[in-house]
Enzyme design. Structure first.
Site: not given
Length: 157
Positions: A9-12
Site C-alpha cells: 500500500g502507501c509506501f510512507w
C-alpha cells in the site's frame, strides 16, 4: 547484507514501520516493477505505469531473518485484497514481495503458504523477481519522520 523490496500500500507507512525493526539498516521508498523508466509520483498515481509503491529494505541477516521480516510484513497488510490497502485504491497500492536473490524464493513461498492458513480468501500478494526499482522523490523519503502525524494506513503504535 541482504535486500528485499516490499509493497504494502502507501509506501510512507511501510517504510516507517520497517525502519523501526532491529536489523534493518536502510530503507528507501520508490516505484517497483512497472513499465516506464524513472516515473514521477504523479505518473505512478495515474495507474498507467504499472509500478507498485514499494519500500527497498537492506537488512542484516545475522540480526533478522527473511522469514522474520516477512512475518512482520504480513502483519501490516491485508494480503487478500487486490489493489487496495486501507483507504488507498489503485494498482500502485497492490501488495508484493519483490526479491533480488533467487535463493530467497523458497523462503518467500513457504512464508506465503504459512500465511495463507490465516485466511479463507486467497492471498493475492505478488511474488516476483525485482525487475526495476526507481527511488521516489526526496519529499517521500522518510516522510512520516519528517511529518509526524501524516497519513498512514498502518497502525505504528
Amino acid at each position: 547484507m541482504k535486500e528485499i523490496v516490499l509493497a504494502g500500500g502507501c509506501f510512507w507507512g511501510v517504510e516507517e514501520y520497517m525502519s523501526r525493526i532491529e536489523g534493518i539498516v536502510e530503507t528507501k521508498v520508490g516505484y517497483a516493477n512497472g513499465i516506464k523508466e524513472n516515473p514521477s509520483y504523479e505518473e505512478v498515481c495515474s495507474g498507467v505505469t504499472g509500478h507498485a509503491e514499494a519500500c527497498y529494505i537492506k537488512y542484516d541477516e545475522s540480526i533478522i531473518s527473511l522469514e522474520e521480516l516477512l512475518n512482520k510484513f504480513w502483519s501490516i497488510i491485508d494480503p487478500t485484497v487486490l489493489n487496495k490497502q486501507g483507504n488507498d485504491r489503485g494498482t500502485q497500492y497492490r501488495t508484493g514481495i519483490f526479491y533480488l536473490d533467487e535463493k530467497d524464493l523458497n523462503v518467500i513461498i513457504k512464508s506465503k503458504y504459512q500465511e495463507q492458513k490465516n485466511y479463507r480468501k486467497p492471498i493475492v500478494t505478488e511474488v516476483e523477481p525485482l525487475k526495476c526499482f526507481y527511488e521516489a522523490e526526496e519529499y517521500h523519503q522518510k516522510y512520516l519522520k519528517k511529518n509526524p502525524g501524516g497519513y498512514c494506513h498502518i497502525h505504528l503504535d
